[in-house]
Structure formats: structure tokens, C-alpha cells
Design an enzyme around this catalytic site. Structure first.
Site, PDB file in Angstrom:
ATOM      1  N   HIS A 153       0.544  -0.910  -0.221  1.00 13.50           N
ATOM      2  CA  HIS A 153       0.064   0.529   0.108  1.00 13.50           C
ATOM      3  C   HIS A 153       0.667   1.423  -0.167  1.00 13.50           C
ATOM      4  O   HIS A 153       0.376   2.163  -0.750  1.00 13.50           O
ATOM      5  CB  HIS A 153      -1.159   0.126   1.110  1.00 13.50           C
ATOM      6  CG  HIS A 153      -2.066  -0.441   1.341  1.00 13.50           C
ATOM      7  ND1 HIS A 153      -2.243  -1.940   1.307  1.00 13.50           N
ATOM      8  CD2 HIS A 153      -3.704  -0.676   0.851  1.00 13.50           C
ATOM      9  CE1 HIS A 153      -3.578  -2.511   0.591  1.00 13.50           C
ATOM     10  NE2 HIS A 153      -4.046  -1.746   0.815  1.00 13.50           N
ATOM     11  N   GLY A 154       2.361   1.401   0.881  1.00 10.10           N
ATOM     12  CA  GLY A 154       2.761   2.705   0.856  1.00 10.10           C
ATOM     13  C   GLY A 154       3.868   2.041   1.759  1.00 10.10           C
ATOM     14  O   GLY A 154       4.139   1.066   1.921  1.00 10.10           O
TER      15      GLY A 154
END
Length: 489
Positions: free
Chosen positions: A340-341
Site C-alpha cells: 500500500h505504501g
């Protein structure tokens, strides 16, 4: 280019639909591919080269795995025997496909993160002379996390004998680049649309349902996600906040990310229907879950099933006992958080979900509080999710810990917080924002999913859809705050 923009709704989409339906059947995929590349390259034309590179590599790897010589072999392509042996060239082709996609994803998404942590580590060790201190910063291409996973699913499915390789490059390029789901999902696996790429029906019923999906998704985005997001940003960005404000901000963010991403998924599914494709459901009332395990069956379904089929099961799944199962779940969610990041906050978010999933699996129950009434289970699960969302939303780890400390009264509000509470309250407790917050709660826990509600469109439903579309477009013209959260992933 975002779906909730005038340039997309009033210029690109009408042009794309007109061109698509004007083209003959044999030219539709080429036309859709060109339109998709134009859509993707709108913000930065150089991003197209990365998308094209991934597409070319996976196309040729697919042919090699199918036992064909690229460009020259015209024999019909057959699916591989799922239980049959694989040749050395097939194994190499799969490895090349996976390594290429992971290398692209790793470089563009994690280069900056790696450099920052490398310099930080050397700084702690006092080795400042070895720090990179590079001025080079890599720009994250839109949607790279989504289309690399999607393209890899093609190679893996072909290798496993679960799908037949495509001979036509344009058909494959159309699958990878299709603009409805290109930059923010859902992650469409190849075997889900393989037959549709060859044969699909374009019907008025499909088109009408697609319009309904787009209209309802736009309404969720403009009327619910954006106002809740404005409240969340105001609270999370404030210098000091009170405990009540902290919980309000976390809940507002929970509504924002749900309606933001589910809205995008609705619009993507709707656009696919308008083009004749049927994409799978991506959300199923996730905040009605009675456990974290159930939450991940309902939230971002295309990602959770991708991680299950291509990572969790190959690791051993639940076939090696409860403890090994818990370890597999923790590892998968840890990697899911990093997907996700590129930040430690995302790693911790994934680790927390992995821990909760592992604990539930070890206990052998649906949740750690399974003996409580159903409504209380839903409330407990939502509170756990709120806590984890703080790491997802916070700018950095210290900010997340401070925010959580405020939520639980461990960080006492100073005089400046008390003095500024009135001003912040005036911003976040406006009737418009409170009304939107309450409406978001009602829709979250009381209304059916778009997927189910649009199965049959009655005249009454059509009236509601048109009214929401007109209202959303009108409000869109006045909103300056209009981000799409998952564009950064």
C-alpha cells in the site's frame, strides 16, 4: 485524470464511448487500448513507457510458457496441464515475468524509502560520510501497484494451466491497460476476463446498469467521501486536538477511505459494463464485519483474494497447522501493508492486521469476542479497524503514536489545544459536515451494496440514480477538495 472530474465526465468518457461503439468488432480492442494509454499518460506521458514495458515482457513470457515461439509460431494455443511438468524455458519465462514486474514496482515505489532509511541508519551509526544524500527522487507512476499485480496474474495463471495465453498482443495490451481499472483497481485477474476478451455481449441492460454504477459511485465520492475527508484532514493536520476530536477524525477517515475507494471501484465496474465487461465485486459492506477475518473477505476483495491465491496459499496457507498458518497470515499482511505504501506506518498497519488475523486463526474462532451479541461484535471490529486506520492515515510514525495517545487519553491536551478547541470545533462540527457524517454512517450500516441494488433497475430506482447524478455533478462544480486516496498507491 480522475473519474470525478469534469474533463473525464464531459469530455473523455463521451469521446471514448463514441469511438468504442463506432469501431468494428475487430478494432474495438485497439481503440480501447489507445484510449487507455491516452488516459494513463494524461498526467505524465512517460508513465506509458513503464506500462508498455511490463505489457511486452508478460506477453512474450506468456507465449513462451505456452510452448510457442513468439512472432513465428502460428499453431493454436492450448492451456497447459495444471498437473503436468514444466520445462526449463517455461520456468525461466515465469521467473522473468515476476522479477520484471517486481523490479519495476520495487524501484519506482521503494527507491526513495530505501534511500531515506539507509541514510537514517548510517546517521544513527555515526557514518555520515557514507550517506547517499542523493537529490534524485523517483516519481511514483500512477497505478503501478495495480497493473503489475494484474499483469503478473496473467503469467502465473498461464503457467499454472488456469488460463490460455493470448496470441494477439493487442488483446493482451487491452487487458492490462483498460482505463476503467488501470490506476486504482480493482485488480482484474486474467482468468476472470479471458473469455470476455474473446467474446462478450454489448447490451442495453449492461449499459444501463453501468450508468447506475457510475452515478452511484460518483455520488458516494462527491457527497460522502469528500466531506468526510475534509473533516479527517482538518483533524489529522491540526497541531493539537482533544480525545473526542481524535475519535471523530479517525471515524471520518474510515468513512472517507471506504467511500472513496468503493466509489472508484463502483465507477470502474460501471465503466466496464458500459464496454461490455463484467468485473467482480470489490467491496461487500466491510464495516458490517464481525471479525478482522471477515473484514478481509469484504474489503478490497480483489487484493485480498490476489494475496490469498498468489502468496498465502503458495506459502502453505492453512495446511501446516495453526501456528504456521498464523505466521503465513502475518507475513502476507506485512507485505500487503508495504504494497500500500513505502512507509513504516503502512508496514505497521499491515503487521497489526496480520497479528489480529493470526490470533483469530489460532483461536479457531471467527473473532476474539465471538461470544458477544452480533451488533457488539461489529462495533468491536470497527473500533479495531479505526485504530489501525490511524497508521494508514498519519503522516509518519511519531504522528500516528501521538494521535493514538490522544484517542486513549494518554496524551493530555495542553492549554493551546484547549484554547484552539473552539476554533477547530467550528470547522469540523458544521451542520454540513455533521449531516454528511451521519449520512455516511447510515449508508455504511443500513444500505445495500451498489452491486446488489443495481441488479434490477426499476423506474423508482432510475429516478433516484438520475437525481443523485445531477446532484453530484452540481456539487462537483463547487468542490475544491477532490482527491482519490488510492491514486497514491
Amino acid at each position: 485524470m480522475v473519474f470525478s472530474s469534469h474533463i473525464f465526465l464531459f469530455y473523455f468518457l463521451p469521446l471514448a464511448l463514441f469511438a468504442y461503439y463506432l469501431l468494428p468488432r475487430r478494432g474495438k480492442h485497439l481503440g480501447l487500448t489507445v484510449l487507455s494509454y491516452a488516459f494513463y499518460g494524461w498526467s505524465n506521458p512517460l508513465f506509458v513507457l513503464i506500462l508498455l514495458s511490463s505489457t511486452v515482457v508478460d506477453y512474450f513470457c506468456g507465449l513462451i510458457m505456452a510452448g510457442r515461439r513468439p512472432l513465428f509460431d502460428q499453431r493454436p494455443i492450448q492451456e497447459l496441464d495444471p498437473k503436468g511438468p514444466r520445462t526449463r524455458s517455461q520456468k525461466i519465462a515465469l521467473a522473468v515475468s515476476i522479477l520484471t514486474n517486481l523490479s519495476l514496482l520495487g524501484f519506482f515505489k521503494y527507491f526513495n524509502f530505501a534511500v531515506e532509511n539507509y541514510d537514517l541508519l548510517l546517521g544513527w551509526l555515526g557514518l555520515h560520510g557514507l550517506q547517499l544524500e542523493t537529490a534524485l527522487r523517483i516519481t511514483l507512476p500512477l497505478g503501478i501497484s495495480f497493473y503489475t499485480f494484474q499483469s503478473m496474474s496473467y503469467s502465473i495463471d498461464v503457467y499454472r494451466g488456469q488460463a490460455k495465453a493470448l496470441r494477439n498482443f493487442i488483446d493482451f495490451a487491452c487487458y492490462v491497460s483498460m482505463f476503467p481499472q488501470l490506476v486504482a483497481g480493482p485488480i482484474i485477474r486474467f482468468r476472470e476476463v479471458a473469455d470476455q476478451l474473446l467474446h462478450r455481449a454489448h447490451t442495453l441492460e449492461k449499459f444501463a446498469r453501468g450508468v447506475a454504477f457510475v452515478s452511484l459511485g460518483l455520488a458516494k465520492k462527491i457527497l460522502l467521501a469528500n466531506p468526510c475527508g475534509k473533516v479527517a484532514d482538518t483533524i489529522f493536520d491540526a497541531a493539537t486536538i482533544t480525545t473526542v476530536q481524535a475519535w471523530y477524525g479517525a471515524a471520518a477517515y474510515a468513512f472517507q477511505i471506504y467511500f472513496d475507494f468503493s466509489a472508484y471501484s463502483d465507477m470502474a465496474i460501471g465503466l466496464g459494463l458500459m464496454l461490455g465487461f463484467v468485473f467482480p465485486k470489490n467491496f461487500d459492506s466491510p464495516y458490517l464485519s464481525k471479525s478482522i477475518t471477515e473484514f478481509w473477505r469484504r474489503w478490497h476483495i480483489s487484493l485480498s483474494t490476489w494475496l490469498r491465491d498468489y502468496l498465502y496459499i503458495p506459502l502453505g496457507g492453512n495446511r501446516k497447522g495453526p501456528r504456521r498458518t498464523a505466521i503465513n497470515l502475518a507475513l502476507v499482511m506485512l507485505l500487503g501493508g508495504l504494497w500500500h505504501g513505502a512507509a513504516w506506518t503502512f508496514v505497521i498497519w499491515g503487521a497489526l492486521h496480520g497479528l489480529l488475523l493470526g490470533l483469530e486463526r489460532i483461536r479457531g474462532k471467527a473473532s476474539l469476542y465471538h461470544r458477544l451479541p452480533g451488533g457488539v461484535q461489529i462495533a468491536f471490529t470497527f473500533v479495531l479497524i479505526l485504530i489501525t486506520w490511524v497508521f494508514f492515515r498519519a503522516a509518519d510514525l511519531p504522528s500516528a503514536l501521538t494521535y493514538l495517545g490522544t484517542m486513549f487519553g494518554l496524551v493530555q491536551a495542553g492549554p493551546e489545544a484547549i484554547a484552539g478547541a473552539g476554533l477547530l470545533n467550528g470547522l469540523i462540527y458544521q451542520p454540513y459536515y455533521l449531516g454528511t457524517f451521519l449520512l455516511a454512517a447510515v449508508v455504511t450500516w443500513s444500505c445495500p451494496q451498489t452491486w446488489d441494488w443495481t441488479r434490477a433497475i426499476t423506474p423508482a430506482k432510475a429516478l433516484v440514480i438520475v437525481a443523485l447524478l445531477l446532484l453530484s455533478v452540481a456539487v462537483l462544480a463547487t468542490q475544491a477538495y477532490n482527491p482519490f486516496i488510492y491514486f497514491i498507491f
